[in-house]
Design a protein around this motif. Structure first.
Motif, PDB file in Angstrom:
ATOM      1  N   VAL A   1       5.063   6.586  11.919  1.00 23.76           N
ATOM      2  CA  VAL A   1       5.499   5.235  11.582  1.00 23.76           C
ATOM      3  C   VAL A   1       4.553   4.722  10.490  1.00 23.76           C
ATOM      4  N   HIS A   2       5.111   4.180   9.429  1.00 25.13           N
ATOM      5  CA  HIS A   2       4.346   3.652   8.289  1.00 25.13           C
ATOM      6  C   HIS A   2       3.854   4.784   7.377  1.00 25.13           C
ATOM      7  N   SER A   3       4.630   5.044   6.331  1.00 21.71           N
ATOM      8  CA  SER A   3       4.225   6.052   5.348  1.00 21.71           C
ATOM      9  C   SER A   3       4.785   5.689   3.973  1.00 21.71           C
ATOM     10  N   HIS A   4       4.131   6.187   2.943  1.00 26.59           N
ATOM     11  CA  HIS A   4       4.517   5.881   1.562  1.00 26.59           C
ATOM     12  C   HIS A   4       4.841   7.171   0.817  1.00 26.59           C
ATOM     13  N   SER A   5       5.948   7.169   0.087  1.00 32.30           N
ATOM     14  CA  SER A   5       6.325   8.341  -0.711  1.00 32.30           C
ATOM     15  C   SER A   5       6.052   8.027  -2.180  1.00 32.30           C
TER      16      SER A   5
ATOM     17  N   ASP B   1       7.840   2.296   1.977  1.00 33.95           N
ATOM     18  CA  ASP B   1       7.188   2.111   0.683  1.00 33.95           C
ATOM     19  C   ASP B   1       6.889   0.634   0.456  1.00 33.95           C
ATOM     20  N   HIS B   2       6.137   0.352  -0.599  1.00 34.31           N
ATOM     21  CA  HIS B   2       5.748  -1.039  -0.846  1.00 34.31           C
ATOM     22  C   HIS B   2       6.916  -1.868  -1.383  1.00 34.31           C
ATOM     23  N   SER B   3       6.848  -3.165  -1.152  1.00 31.56           N
ATOM     24  CA  SER B   3       7.924  -4.061  -1.581  1.00 31.56           C
ATOM     25  C   SER B   3       7.661  -4.555  -3.002  1.00 31.56           C
TER      26      SER B   3
ATOM     27  N   ILE C   1      10.382  -0.658   5.066  1.00 34.35           N
ATOM     28  CA  ILE C   1       9.672  -1.164   3.893  1.00 34.35           C
ATOM     29  C   ILE C   1       8.371  -1.776   4.403  1.00 34.35           C
ATOM     30  N   GLU C   2       7.287  -1.644   3.659  1.00 34.12           N
ATOM     31  CA  GLU C   2       6.095  -2.416   4.000  1.00 34.12           C
ATOM     32  C   GLU C   2       6.179  -3.667   3.150  1.00 34.12           C
ATOM     33  N   SER C   3       6.755  -4.697   3.724  1.00 33.85           N
ATOM     34  CA  SER C   3       6.984  -5.906   2.944  1.00 33.85           C
ATOM     35  C   SER C   3       5.704  -6.726   2.827  1.00 33.85           C
TER      36      SER C   3
ATOM     37  N   PRO D   1      -0.236   5.945  10.793  1.00 27.20           N
ATOM     38  CA  PRO D   1      -1.221   6.519   9.865  1.00 27.20           C
ATOM     39  C   PRO D   1      -1.262   5.841   8.493  1.00 27.20           C
ATOM     40  N   ASP D   2      -0.235   5.055   8.124  1.00 27.21           N
ATOM     41  CA  ASP D   2      -0.195   4.453   6.786  1.00 27.21           C
ATOM     42  C   ASP D   2      -0.445   5.556   5.746  1.00 27.21           C
ATOM     43  N   ALA D   3       0.297   6.664   5.906  1.00 28.98           N
ATOM     44  CA  ALA D   3       0.014   7.861   5.107  1.00 28.98           C
ATOM     45  C   ALA D   3       0.525   7.706   3.684  1.00 28.98           C
ATOM     46  N   HIS D   4      -0.350   7.958   2.724  1.00 28.86           N
ATOM     47  CA  HIS D   4       0.044   7.971   1.318  1.00 28.86           C
ATOM     48  C   HIS D   4       0.163   9.403   0.820  1.00 28.86           C
ATOM     49  N   GLU D   5      -0.126  10.343   1.689  1.00 27.94           N
ATOM     50  CA  GLU D   5       0.031  11.765   1.381  1.00 27.94           C
ATOM     51  C   GLU D   5       0.186  12.486   2.712  1.00 27.94           C
TER      52      GLU D   5
END
Ligand SMILES: [Zn+2]
Ligand SMILES: [Zn+2]
Length: 562
Positions: free
Chosen positions: A325-329, A357-359, A396-398, A512-516
């Motif tokens: 839960v919570h990841s960025h591509s 992803d970020h808003s 979305i991470e708003s 994890p708020d994973a960015h990779e």
């Protein structure tokens, strides 16, 4: 040499050039090279030299410097500029809130060359006299320096964990297995570590003599029953020495003072002169006739009463995590494609991935416009039909905007499976302002999860002040889940407030708020922090199975009337 080390060299070179007032065009190009290198999907050290020049954002001059670094391990331009810069000036780069431009003024105009001097100048109100340094700036520099000095020699748990086994193996080799026991704050999984502590079953003399290796650590303190060493990397090692009562020393040093005192008062008849055969000190709990209390729970006395009634639940484990839960591509500021992220999650045996992803207001992170959201949703649908039964959830991470509203209209918000709401801008605010923004975001029916509640970064940024109880009450009333952001420098919400959230039946989500892809592994740190708060797998959203997760989302939407 990996990409991070190469990027660090370029970033430092660019900053030092700015401090020295050198060619600002070149300095900028090195800064952007550093930024690009960090995000490369492949290692430069494994890339053929001729291909390096073809990489986007890497020009002739940067390319040559990368090759120099890879071949010699050094950058002559960087070496030269470092030799012209006082060490104290370079150290100032580590202080939050003063960039190269300000450091240049501090050095050239104020003629200050060390952090100590700078702090003194702040206390003397001298900074205010210079252009660009108002009262507020001076105050914040002063606070940052105090923070920096306090935290010198303190490490994140994750940083210590990286070297822990190596150190323990070494100690076991020189003192023998049964004479070495890990203890103290590391054993309790505290989020930051001042000293890595061990019980060593030897006298001070023997320990000092055996620690004389090729690079002997500095002996900082010698006391009757303990020694304090400092390694070259700044990490301090505390050894509790002596040749008797090894397990009593272990028991005494694992728990907090409050815990140890309360335990001994509760069970005055325990024979602490005995040593057990196990790595832990379970024998004393057996003698007391109570449930074993894991080291991570030995912070205060109340846990003893819980153990007496055998009411310590089974703590959550890393293997209980079922989804990310919570990841960025790379649609925003992540390094990998959505498909790569999803496949990596499948490989780890996970059942789902929440892509958040970020808003759009997070322009610095390439936040998603309304059109790009639609595109991404189409793409997610395609991937989902290809990857089933694995599922990617549209999220979305708003940003929570300055007035507390979310970043899109309700129309757009209603197209997500779930929304994570987080503050990323204007972090410097009063508690009143922070509470207004957070409460308004929590009351928004589209908010599913409240992301990194205080915005803190351990050892470098305190985070904005909040009233935890009021926020938790609001989350309970509005069916909002609270994230335990598992990044080792965040671990936000702090575990000490989770107890109240659990009492209010608020779900936690270890994210994890994973960015990779590597970032997925950070759930480990989130789980350790959650264990300290006695979280069970049933109380954590990311350990729900796919079916449970889906039905949770449906149920919550109904409750919220959306
Ligand atoms: Zn965030
Ligand atoms: Zn994030």
């Amino acid at each position: 040499m990996d990409n991070y080390q190469i990027a660090d060299s370029f970033s430092l070179l660019s900053k030092l050039m700015d401090i020295h007032g050198e060619n600002s065009f070149k300095a900028k190009s090195y800064a952007s090279a550093a930024f690009n290198i960090e995000k490369l999907p492949m290692q430069l050290s494994e890339t053929p030299h001729e291909k390096i020049f073809g990489i986007k954002g890497i020009g002739e001059s940067t390319g040559k410097k990368i090759i120099e670094l890879l071949e010699t391990g050094e950058l002559s331009a960087l070496k030269e500029i470092i030799s012209k810069t006082p060490p104290g000036i370079i150290e100032m780069l580590g202080i939050k809130g003063i960039g190269p431009k300000k450091i240049s003024v501090i050095w050239k105009e104020m003629e200050i060359e060390t952090i100590g001097e700078l702090l003194y100048a702040c206390q003397e109100n001298r900074l205010k006299l210079f252009k660009g340094f108002g009262e507020k700036t001076q105050k914040s520099i002063e606070e940052s320096i105090e923070f920096y000095l306090r935290n010198q020699g303190t490490f994140l748990y994750a940083q210590v964990e990286e070297v822990f086994s190596q150190i323990k193996n070494y100690l076991e080799k020189i003192f023998f297995l049964e004479n070495v026991r890990s203890t103290g704050s590391f054993k309790r999984h505290l989020l930051t570590i001042d000293e890595l502590e061990f019980v060593i079953n030897e006298t001070n003399e023997v320990v000092k003599q055996k620690m004389q290796s090729a690079q002997p650590p500095a002996l900082l303190e010698e006391n009757k029953d303990n020694l304090l060493f400092k390694l070259n990397n700044g990490l301090k090692l505390r050894f509790y020495t002596g040749t008797q009562h090894r397990d009593e020393r272990l028991f005494n040093t694992i728990g907090s003072q409050e815990f140890v005192t309360a335990f001994k008062k509760s069970f005055p008849k325990i024979d602490f002169s005995l040593n057990g055969n196990e790595e832990n000190d379970k024998l004393f709990f057996d003698q007391a006739g109570i449930q074993y209390i894991e080291p991570c729970l030995r912070e205060n006395a109340t846990i003893i009463e819980i153990a007496k009634s055998s009411a310590i639940p089974t703590l959550i484990k890393a293997t209980d995590i079922r989804g990310i839960v919570h990841s960025h591509s790379n649609w925003s500021d992540g390094s990998f494609t959505l498909e790569e992220m999803a496949k990596a999650a499948i490989e780890k045996g996970l059942e789902y991935l929440v892509i958040s992803d970020h808003s759009k207001s997070a322009f610095y992170a390439n936040g998603l416009s309304e059109e790009r959201i639609k595109e991404q949703h189409h793409y997610v649908d395609e991937l989902n039909s290809k990857l089933a039964p694995f599922k990617i959830f549209k999220s979305i991470e708003s940003d929570i905007l300055n007035d507390g509203s979310l970043d899109y209209s309700n129309n757009i918000l209603s197209t997500f499976d779930l929304v994570i709401a987080s503050v990323h801008s204007n972090l410097k605010m009063t508690e009143e302002k922070a509470m207004m923004r957070l409460l308004k975001a929590i009351e928004n029916p589209y908010t599913t999860i409240l992301g990194h509640m205080t915005g803190r970064l351990l050892l470098s940024r305190k985070g904005y002040p909040v009233d935890h109880k009021k926020i938790i009450d609001a989350c309970a009333a509005n069916h909002v889940v609270i994230e335990l952001n598992a990044h080792p420098s965040r671990l936000d919400i702090d575990w000490q407030h989770i107890d109240y959230a659990l009492k209010k039946n608020v779900l936690i989500s270890i994210d994890p708020d994973a960015h990779e892809i590597k970032g997925f592994d950070d759930v480990h740190y989130g789980v350790l922090a959650a264990q300290k708060a006695m979280v069970t797998k049933e109380q954590n959203l990311s350990s729900f199975s796919l079916i449970e997760f889906e039905s949770f989302l449906n149920k919550t939407k109904k409750l919220k009337g959306i």
